[in-house]
Motif scaffolding. Structure first.
Motif, PDB file in Angstrom:
ATOM      1  N   VAL A  40      -1.246  42.076 -66.122  1.00  8.52           N
ATOM      2  CA  VAL A  40      -0.235  42.966 -66.686  1.00  8.52           C
ATOM      3  C   VAL A  40       1.005  42.766 -65.804  1.00  8.52           C
ATOM      4  N   PRO A  41       2.225  42.705 -66.392  1.00  4.48           N
ATOM      5  CA  PRO A  41       3.410  42.546 -65.542  1.00  4.48           C
ATOM      6  C   PRO A  41       3.436  43.594 -64.425  1.00  4.48           C
ATOM      7  N   LYS A  42       3.938  43.170 -63.265  1.00  4.48           N
ATOM      8  CA  LYS A  42       4.115  44.039 -62.086  1.00  4.48           C
ATOM      9  C   LYS A  42       2.798  44.389 -61.382  1.00  4.48           C
ATOM     10  N   SER A  43       1.831  43.487 -61.547  1.00  4.80           N
ATOM     11  CA  SER A  43       0.535  43.714 -60.885  1.00  4.80           C
ATOM     12  C   SER A  43       0.327  42.787 -59.693  1.00  4.80           C
ATOM     13  N   GLY A  44       1.307  41.932 -59.412  1.00  9.88           N
ATOM     14  CA  GLY A  44       1.148  40.988 -58.301  1.00  9.88           C
ATOM     15  C   GLY A  44       1.160  39.531 -58.746  1.00  9.88           C
ATOM     16  N   THR A  45       1.735  39.275 -59.919  1.00  7.70           N
ATOM     17  CA  THR A  45       1.763  37.923 -60.480  1.00  7.70           C
ATOM     18  C   THR A  45       2.483  36.940 -59.547  1.00  7.70           C
ATOM     19  N   THR A  46       3.640  37.342 -59.049  1.00  9.07           N
ATOM     20  CA  THR A  46       4.453  36.458 -58.201  1.00  9.07           C
ATOM     21  C   THR A  46       3.661  36.056 -56.955  1.00  9.07           C
ATOM     22  N   TRP A  47       2.967  37.001 -56.393  1.00 13.78           N
ATOM     23  CA  TRP A  47       2.152  36.772 -55.187  1.00 13.78           C
ATOM     24  C   TRP A  47       1.017  35.789 -55.489  1.00 13.78           C
ATOM     25  N   LEU A  48       0.301  36.075 -56.558  1.00 15.35           N
ATOM     26  CA  LEU A  48      -0.842  35.225 -56.914  1.00 15.35           C
ATOM     27  C   LEU A  48      -0.400  33.812 -57.280  1.00 15.35           C
ATOM     28  N   MET A 200      -6.593  42.732 -52.278  1.00 15.77           N
ATOM     29  CA  MET A 200      -5.867  41.570 -51.737  1.00 15.77           C
ATOM     30  C   MET A 200      -5.039  41.992 -50.529  1.00 15.77           C
ATOM     31  N   LYS A 201      -4.408  43.171 -50.628  1.00 14.35           N
ATOM     32  CA  LYS A 201      -3.584  43.658 -49.517  1.00 14.35           C
ATOM     33  C   LYS A 201      -4.461  43.961 -48.302  1.00 14.35           C
ATOM     34  N   ARG A 202      -5.653  44.517 -48.572  1.00 12.94           N
ATOM     35  CA  ARG A 202      -6.553  44.937 -47.490  1.00 12.94           C
ATOM     36  C   ARG A 202      -7.047  43.729 -46.705  1.00 12.94           C
ATOM     37  N   CYS A 236       2.534  33.271 -47.980  1.00 10.40           N
ATOM     38  CA  CYS A 236       2.669  33.972 -49.276  1.00 10.40           C
ATOM     39  C   CYS A 236       2.825  35.474 -49.123  1.00 10.40           C
ATOM     40  N   SER A 237       2.944  35.941 -47.885  1.00 10.75           N
ATOM     41  CA  SER A 237       3.042  37.389 -47.693  1.00 10.75           C
ATOM     42  C   SER A 237       4.371  37.914 -48.240  1.00 10.75           C
ATOM     43  N   PHE A 238       4.380  39.166 -48.596  1.00  7.56           N
ATOM     44  CA  PHE A 238       5.577  39.815 -49.134  1.00  7.56           C
ATOM     45  C   PHE A 238       6.758  39.630 -48.179  1.00  7.56           C
ATOM     46  N   GLU A 239       6.504  39.890 -46.901  1.00  6.23           N
ATOM     47  CA  GLU A 239       7.579  39.859 -45.911  1.00  6.23           C
ATOM     48  C   GLU A 239       8.198  38.462 -45.828  1.00  6.23           C
ATOM     49  N   SER A 260      14.616  40.804 -57.475  1.00  6.61           N
ATOM     50  CA  SER A 260      13.997  41.950 -58.154  1.00  6.61           C
ATOM     51  C   SER A 260      12.484  41.781 -58.284  1.00  6.61           C
ATOM     52  N   LEU A 261      11.973  40.614 -57.890  1.00  2.00           N
ATOM     53  CA  LEU A 261      10.514  40.409 -57.898  1.00  2.00           C
ATOM     54  C   LEU A 261       9.888  40.884 -56.596  1.00  2.00           C
ATOM     55  N   PHE A 262      10.735  41.195 -55.623  1.00  2.00           N
ATOM     56  CA  PHE A 262      10.235  41.622 -54.311  1.00  2.00           C
ATOM     57  C   PHE A 262      10.874  42.969 -53.983  1.00  2.00           C
ATOM     58  N   ARG A 263      10.143  44.037 -54.194  1.00  2.00           N
ATOM     59  CA  ARG A 263      10.724  45.366 -53.984  1.00  2.00           C
ATOM     60  C   ARG A 263      10.167  45.969 -52.713  1.00  2.00           C
ATOM     61  N   LYS A 264       8.903  46.461 -52.762  1.00  2.00           N
ATOM     62  CA  LYS A 264       8.293  47.056 -51.566  1.00  2.00           C
ATOM     63  C   LYS A 264       6.973  46.394 -51.208  1.00  2.00           C
ATOM     64  N   GLY A 265       6.215  46.034 -52.238  1.00  2.00           N
ATOM     65  CA  GLY A 265       4.927  45.392 -51.986  1.00  2.00           C
ATOM     66  C   GLY A 265       3.918  46.311 -51.310  1.00  2.00           C
ATOM     67  N   ASP A 266       4.002  47.608 -51.585  1.00  2.00           N
ATOM     68  CA  ASP A 266       3.101  48.577 -50.937  1.00  2.00           C
ATOM     69  C   ASP A 266       2.013  49.061 -51.893  1.00  2.00           C
TER      70      ASP A 266
HETATM   71  P1  A3P Z   1       6.571  46.739 -56.050  1.00  2.00           P
HETATM   72  O1  A3P Z   1       7.604  46.924 -57.108  1.00  2.00           O
HETATM   73  O2  A3P Z   1       5.590  47.873 -55.989  1.00  2.00           O
HETATM   74  O3  A3P Z   1       7.145  46.425 -54.716  1.00  2.00           O
HETATM   75  P2  A3P Z   1       4.765  40.925 -60.450  1.00  2.00           P
HETATM   76  O4  A3P Z   1       4.880  39.768 -59.542  1.00  2.00           O
HETATM   77  O5  A3P Z   1       3.514  40.937 -61.263  1.00  2.00           O
HETATM   78  O6  A3P Z   1       6.006  41.101 -61.246  1.00  2.00           O
HETATM   79  O7  A3P Z   1       4.610  42.218 -59.521  1.00  2.00           O
HETATM   80  C1  A3P Z   1       5.683  42.648 -58.742  1.00  2.00           C
HETATM   81  C2  A3P Z   1       5.141  43.540 -57.641  1.00  2.00           C
HETATM   82  O8  A3P Z   1       4.471  42.722 -56.674  1.00  2.00           O
HETATM   83  C3  A3P Z   1       6.260  44.226 -56.915  1.00  2.00           C
HETATM   84  O9  A3P Z   1       5.698  45.452 -56.474  1.00  2.00           O
HETATM   85  C4  A3P Z   1       6.534  43.274 -55.778  1.00  2.00           C
HETATM   86  O10 A3P Z   1       7.216  43.842 -54.692  1.00  2.00           O
HETATM   87  C5  A3P Z   1       5.108  42.879 -55.401  1.00  2.00           C
HETATM   88  N1  A3P Z   1       5.050  41.610 -54.679  1.00  2.00           N
HETATM   89  C6  A3P Z   1       5.814  40.499 -54.857  1.00  2.00           C
HETATM   90  N2  A3P Z   1       5.460  39.534 -53.993  1.00  2.00           N
HETATM   91  C7  A3P Z   1       4.443  40.028 -53.266  1.00  2.00           C
HETATM   92  C8  A3P Z   1       3.666  39.495 -52.191  1.00  2.00           C
HETATM   93  N3  A3P Z   1       3.878  38.274 -51.720  1.00  2.00           N
HETATM   94  N4  A3P Z   1       2.711  40.277 -51.661  1.00  2.00           N
HETATM   95  C9  A3P Z   1       2.500  41.533 -52.129  1.00  2.00           C
HETATM   96  N5  A3P Z   1       3.207  42.096 -53.139  1.00  2.00           N
HETATM   97  C10 A3P Z   1       4.169  41.352 -53.705  1.00  2.00           C
END
Ligand code: A3P
Length: 299
Positions: A40-48, A200-202, A236-239, A260-266
């Protein structure tokens, strides 16, 4: 949240993805070596995407020369129904390096028959729906243009949450989406790997090893000893990804920026936006929709 959608094949489809996804369903030819990321969009697609790309290509270049350092992961792992696909109804995907890595937001039952009949691997990432809702809302509010048209009226938080609880969201209802892949992973665990953002975060290292094994590319003892799994996790970490020049200033598509794909990652950021009553309402929905399945989502 103002995004024009229509009910299609049992799910809510953003209107602008309708044509591309029909082309995807009709024309896509799967290969047994393909790896498909579904979410589903916004579930961590960019990270994966970043992780899959790094796992699959780990022999191709040292970590400090990874293409990820200069390219957003959405350019490395092709989104199959994404809107620019509309510009070409049947793109030639023959030159995509193998194993080919793709992504989709389609629910499992809507995948092209060629994919269903192949032996390709499907990696699914899900996220606690409250964080996913907040993430999507923040994304849409930040990107008022969608993709080139005004994306319409902005709903109040309460209105948007009501719709979400009614299952009206891109590619939703989320419970149907989750269950379609959850059930597929139970029926065929070699075919579908079901992952949770929170897990994945844990422990990213553990999950990276699991993904590598699942797609048939397990890390060798030497690679593990050399710390390669940890290096991929860090890369591949958020930071790390968030601070790269390409992700600070690059363009995702149209007027939507990579940043806009990297907001908080929390995990648990919903608590900064939603009330305990809203969370309670969601718990009841989860209980009703998921309890029989055995799938547990931590809120
Ligand atoms: P938040 O808006 O809660 O910060 P998608 O990639 O499916 O669009 O999901 C976007 C969400 O994944 C955003 O969440 C984004 O910050 C978070 N994200 C992007 N890159 C990440 C990474 N490398 N590790 C963890 N979370 C990440």
């Amino acid at each position: 949240d103002g995004l024009p959608m229509c009910k299609f094949q049992g799910f809510w489809c953003p209107v602008f993805t309708l044509h591309p996804l029909l082309c995807f369903q009709k024309n896509f030819q799967a290969s047994d070596t393909d790896v498909l990321l579904a979410s589903v969009p916004k579930s961590g697609t960019t990270w994966l995407k970043a992780l899959l790309f790094s796992i699959v290509n780990r022999d191709q270049f040292p970590i400090d020369q990874s293409p990820l350092l200069a390219t957003n992961s959405h350019r490395l792992v092709f989104s199959l129904e994404c809107f620019y696909y509309a510009k070409n109804d049947n793109p030639d995907l023959g030159n995509v390096p193998r194993p080919r890595l793709f992504s989709t937001h389609l629910p499992h039952q809507a995948l092209p028959s060629s994919l269903m009949e192949s032996n390709c691997k499907i990696v699914y990432i899900c996220r606690n729906p409250l964080d996913q809702f907040v993430s999507e809302r923040q994304f849409l509010l930040k990107n008022r243009l969608w993709p080139d048209k005004p994306y319409g009226e902005v709903l109040s938080l309460d209105e948007a949450f009501d719709m979400f609880c009614d299952g009206v969201q891109a590619f939703g209802p989320f419970w149907d989406h989750l269950l379609s892949y959850w059930n597929a992973s139970l029926e065929n665990p070699d075919r579908v790997l079901f992952l949770k953002y929170e897990d994945m975060k844990r422990d990213p290292v553990l999950k990276i090893k699991k993904i590598a094994e699942f797609i048939g590319l397990p890390f060798s003892e030497e690679e593990e000893k050399a710390g390669l799994v940890g290096d991929i996790s860090m890369l591949c970490s958020f930071e790390k990804l968030k601070d790269l020049e390409i992700n600070k200033n690059g363009i995702h598509y149209g007027s939507v920026k990579n940043n806009s794909l990297f907001r908080k990652g929390d995990v648990g950021d919903w608590q900064n936006y939603l009330t305990p009553a809203m969370a309670e309402r969601m718990k009841i929905i989860l209980e009703e929709k998921l309890s029989e399945s055995g799938l547990i989502l931590d809120i």
